[in-house]
Design a protein around this motif. Structure first.
Motif, PDB file in Angstrom:
ATOM      1  N   VAL A  26     -62.067  17.981  64.819  1.00 42.02           N
ATOM      2  CA  VAL A  26     -61.561  16.828  65.345  1.00 42.02           C
ATOM      3  C   VAL A  26     -61.105  15.850  64.081  1.00 42.02           C
ATOM      4  O   VAL A  26     -62.038  15.984  63.081  1.00 42.02           O
ATOM      5  CB  VAL A  26     -62.982  15.904  66.148  1.00 42.02           C
ATOM      6  N   LEU A  27     -60.161  15.408  63.982  1.00 37.89           N
ATOM      7  CA  LEU A  27     -59.629  14.478  63.059  1.00 37.89           C
ATOM      8  C   LEU A  27     -59.486  13.101  63.514  1.00 37.89           C
ATOM      9  O   LEU A  27     -59.711  12.589  64.839  1.00 37.89           O
ATOM     10  CB  LEU A  27     -58.164  14.870  62.647  1.00 37.89           C
ATOM     11  N   LYS A  28     -59.813  11.852  62.610  1.00 36.31           N
ATOM     12  CA  LYS A  28     -59.835  10.558  63.058  1.00 36.31           C
ATOM     13  C   LYS A  28     -58.987   9.706  62.011  1.00 36.31           C
ATOM     14  O   LYS A  28     -58.979   9.926  61.075  1.00 36.31           O
ATOM     15  CB  LYS A  28     -61.418  10.106  62.938  1.00 36.31           C
ATOM     16  N   VAL A  29     -58.356   8.638  62.840  1.00 34.64           N
ATOM     17  CA  VAL A  29     -57.717   7.712  62.117  1.00 34.64           C
ATOM     18  C   VAL A  29     -57.972   6.463  62.555  1.00 34.64           C
ATOM     19  O   VAL A  29     -57.949   6.384  63.888  1.00 34.64           O
ATOM     20  CB  VAL A  29     -56.109   8.038  62.328  1.00 34.64           C
ATOM     21  N   SER A  30     -57.928   5.345  61.898  1.00 40.66           N
ATOM     22  CA  SER A  30     -58.101   3.801  62.429  1.00 40.66           C
ATOM     23  C   SER A  30     -57.317   3.097  61.564  1.00 40.66           C
ATOM     24  O   SER A  30     -57.448   3.314  60.364  1.00 40.66           O
ATOM     25  CB  SER A  30     -59.601   3.705  62.398  1.00 40.66           C
ATOM     26  N   GLU A  31     -56.640   2.362  62.077  1.00 38.62           N
ATOM     27  CA  GLU A  31     -55.504   1.323  61.157  1.00 38.62           C
ATOM     28  C   GLU A  31     -55.836  -0.359  62.099  1.00 38.62           C
ATOM     29  O   GLU A  31     -56.038  -0.186  63.190  1.00 38.62           O
ATOM     30  CB  GLU A  31     -54.112   1.599  61.287  1.00 38.62           C
ATOM     31  N   VAL A 118     -57.107   0.871  71.879  1.00 37.57           N
ATOM     32  CA  VAL A 118     -56.185  -0.358  71.109  1.00 37.57           C
ATOM     33  C   VAL A 118     -57.251  -1.454  71.378  1.00 37.57           C
ATOM     34  O   VAL A 118     -57.715  -1.516  72.712  1.00 37.57           O
ATOM     35  CB  VAL A 118     -55.231  -0.557  71.662  1.00 37.57           C
ATOM     36  N   SER A 119     -57.528  -2.113  70.652  1.00 33.79           N
ATOM     37  CA  SER A 119     -58.548  -3.111  70.664  1.00 33.79           C
ATOM     38  C   SER A 119     -58.331  -4.547  70.016  1.00 33.79           C
ATOM     39  O   SER A 119     -57.451  -4.368  68.934  1.00 33.79           O
ATOM     40  CB  SER A 119     -60.200  -3.063  70.478  1.00 33.79           C
ATOM     41  N   VAL A 120     -58.378  -5.792  70.497  1.00 31.65           N
ATOM     42  CA  VAL A 120     -58.119  -7.086  69.706  1.00 31.65           C
ATOM     43  C   VAL A 120     -59.642  -7.781  69.973  1.00 31.65           C
ATOM     44  O   VAL A 120     -60.064  -7.798  70.695  1.00 31.65           O
ATOM     45  CB  VAL A 120     -57.167  -7.772  70.647  1.00 31.65           C
ATOM     46  N   SER A 121     -59.724  -8.107  68.618  1.00 31.18           N
ATOM     47  CA  SER A 121     -60.852  -9.237  68.585  1.00 31.18           C
ATOM     48  C   SER A 121     -60.586 -10.415  67.746  1.00 31.18           C
ATOM     49  O   SER A 121     -59.552 -10.438  66.953  1.00 31.18           O
ATOM     50  CB  SER A 121     -61.917  -8.470  67.764  1.00 31.18           C
ATOM     51  N   LYS A 122     -61.492 -11.365  67.683  1.00 28.84           N
ATOM     52  CA  LYS A 122     -61.043 -12.646  66.999  1.00 28.84           C
ATOM     53  C   LYS A 122     -61.371 -12.511  65.666  1.00 28.84           C
ATOM     54  O   LYS A 122     -62.464 -11.600  65.344  1.00 28.84           O
ATOM     55  CB  LYS A 122     -62.468 -13.557  67.813  1.00 28.84           C
ATOM     56  N   ALA A 123     -60.545 -12.967  64.904  1.00 29.37           N
ATOM     57  CA  ALA A 123     -60.963 -12.782  63.363  1.00 29.37           C
ATOM     58  C   ALA A 123     -61.189 -14.319  62.757  1.00 29.37           C
ATOM     59  O   ALA A 123     -62.087 -14.952  63.492  1.00 29.37           O
ATOM     60  CB  ALA A 123     -59.732 -12.339  62.569  1.00 29.37           C
ATOM     61  N   LYS A 124     -60.500 -14.746  61.821  1.00 23.19           N
ATOM     62  CA  LYS A 124     -60.692 -16.124  61.252  1.00 23.19           C
ATOM     63  C   LYS A 124     -60.206 -17.136  62.325  1.00 23.19           C
ATOM     64  O   LYS A 124     -59.606 -16.588  63.269  1.00 23.19           O
ATOM     65  CB  LYS A 124     -59.898 -16.241  59.845  1.00 23.19           C
ATOM     66  N   LYS A 125     -60.293 -18.510  61.936  1.00 25.27           N
ATOM     67  CA  LYS A 125     -59.658 -19.463  63.024  1.00 25.27           C
ATOM     68  C   LYS A 125     -58.303 -19.100  63.358  1.00 25.27           C
ATOM     69  O   LYS A 125     -57.391 -18.831  62.292  1.00 25.27           O
ATOM     70  CB  LYS A 125     -60.001 -20.779  62.455  1.00 25.27           C
ATOM     71  N   ASP A 126     -57.899 -18.987  64.412  1.00 23.71           N
ATOM     72  CA  ASP A 126     -56.637 -18.846  65.013  1.00 23.71           C
ATOM     73  C   ASP A 126     -55.957 -17.624  64.606  1.00 23.71           C
ATOM     74  O   ASP A 126     -54.733 -17.452  64.434  1.00 23.71           O
ATOM     75  CB  ASP A 126     -55.483 -20.135  64.344  1.00 23.71           C
ATOM     76  N   GLN A 127     -56.886 -16.772  64.378  1.00 25.51           N
ATOM     77  CA  GLN A 127     -56.260 -15.353  64.071  1.00 25.51           C
ATOM     78  C   GLN A 127     -57.083 -14.243  64.719  1.00 25.51           C
ATOM     79  O   GLN A 127     -58.209 -14.491  65.211  1.00 25.51           O
ATOM     80  CB  GLN A 127     -56.634 -15.001  62.499  1.00 25.51           C
ATOM     81  N   CYS A 128     -56.394 -12.934  64.901  1.00 31.71           N
ATOM     82  CA  CYS A 128     -57.279 -11.942  65.512  1.00 31.71           C
ATOM     83  C   CYS A 128     -57.150 -10.530  64.757  1.00 31.71           C
ATOM     84  O   CYS A 128     -55.980 -10.784  63.746  1.00 31.71           O
ATOM     85  CB  CYS A 128     -56.711 -11.772  67.156  1.00 31.71           C
ATOM     86  N   LYS A 129     -57.884  -9.543  64.961  1.00 35.97           N
ATOM     87  CA  LYS A 129     -57.393  -8.355  64.684  1.00 35.97           C
ATOM     88  C   LYS A 129     -57.388  -7.454  65.678  1.00 35.97           C
ATOM     89  O   LYS A 129     -58.113  -7.492  66.635  1.00 35.97           O
ATOM     90  CB  LYS A 129     -58.955  -8.289  63.865  1.00 35.97           C
ATOM     91  N   THR A 131     -57.044  -3.296  66.144  1.00 40.96           N
ATOM     92  CA  THR A 131     -57.284  -2.057  65.795  1.00 40.96           C
ATOM     93  C   THR A 131     -57.091  -1.029  66.799  1.00 40.96           C
ATOM     94  O   THR A 131     -56.809  -1.028  67.882  1.00 40.96           O
ATOM     95  CB  THR A 131     -58.962  -1.882  65.748  1.00 40.96           C
ATOM     96  N   TRP A 132     -56.211   0.040  66.010  1.00 40.34           N
ATOM     97  CA  TRP A 132     -55.782   1.230  66.859  1.00 40.34           C
ATOM     98  C   TRP A 132     -56.544   2.354  66.245  1.00 40.34           C
ATOM     99  O   TRP A 132     -56.358   2.619  65.063  1.00 40.34           O
ATOM    100  CB  TRP A 132     -54.271   1.244  66.664  1.00 40.34           C
ATOM    101  N   SER A 133     -57.255   3.148  66.843  1.00 36.55           N
ATOM    102  CA  SER A 133     -57.947   4.175  66.266  1.00 36.55           C
ATOM    103  C   SER A 133     -57.858   5.369  67.398  1.00 36.55           C
ATOM    104  O   SER A 133     -57.547   5.227  68.445  1.00 36.55           O
ATOM    105  CB  SER A 133     -59.378   4.131  66.034  1.00 36.55           C
TER     106      SER A 133
END
Length: 176
Positions: A26-31, A118-129, A131-133
């Motif tokens: 099993v191979l894994k990738v996350s960006e 695919v996920s979206v999370s809060k990062a810094k103020k007025d930003q989000c992160k 992640t696609w893994s």
């Protein structure tokens, strides 16, 4: 004697399977990417299972071919810019946690047994992160895969797919 023969036969059948399974790890990738936009706005864009082409530059069209867009079990057909296709099924979606998972049923990518989130999370103020893994095996699971079908190629391909989509999503969301 019969038990010994059966044991030898069972062992001889198991050895090729064990080495075959070992070759197909099993191979894994996350960006990830940080985007100067609210998580809600970015989630609205990425969570539309029926419009991956709205933010991924490699996708020419997205069509829901079975089920209902955004509902677990929906199947989408992606037609890529080069004419290749992928068929994917929505496995889960959680709007509160801003994440969804899907798998590839069939397609042109050099991977098999592929699942992704695919996920979206809060990062810094007025930003989000975002992640696609993903986890997958290379498509050619033989002990000595064909040229361009090895673990490195599969991993690099999926990493570039994720990176291309995430970078384009950032551009789209930050220019609105």
């Amino acid at each position: 004697m019969k038990k010994i023969l059966l044991s030898v036969l069972a062992l001889s059948l198991a050895i090729p399977y064990a080495s075959h399974a070992k070759a197909a790890k099993v191979l894994k990738v996350s960006e990830s990417v940080e985007i100067k936009a609210s998580p809600d706005k970015v989630w609205e864009k990425v969570s539309n299972f029926g419009d991956l082409g709205g933010w991924h530059p490699a996708v020419k069209t997205t069509e829901i071919v079975s089920g209902e867009n955004g509902v677990v079990g929906a199947v989408r057909l992606l037609t890529l810019q080069d004419g290749g296709t992928l068929k994917e099924t929505l496995l889960s979606i959680d709007p509160k946690k801003m994440r969804y998972s899907y798998n590839i049923v069939e397609g042109v990518l050099p991977v098999s047994e592929y699942t992704s989130t695919v996920s979206v999370s809060k990062a810094k103020k007025d930003q989000c992160k975002v992640t696609w893994s993903g986890e997958f095996k290379r498509k050619d699971i033989s002990e000595t895969p064909a040229a361009g079908q090895d673990d490195t190629t599969a991993t690099k391909t999926m990493s570039s797919v994720y990176r291309g989509g995430l970078d384009n999503l950032k551009t789209i969301m930050e220019t609105k």
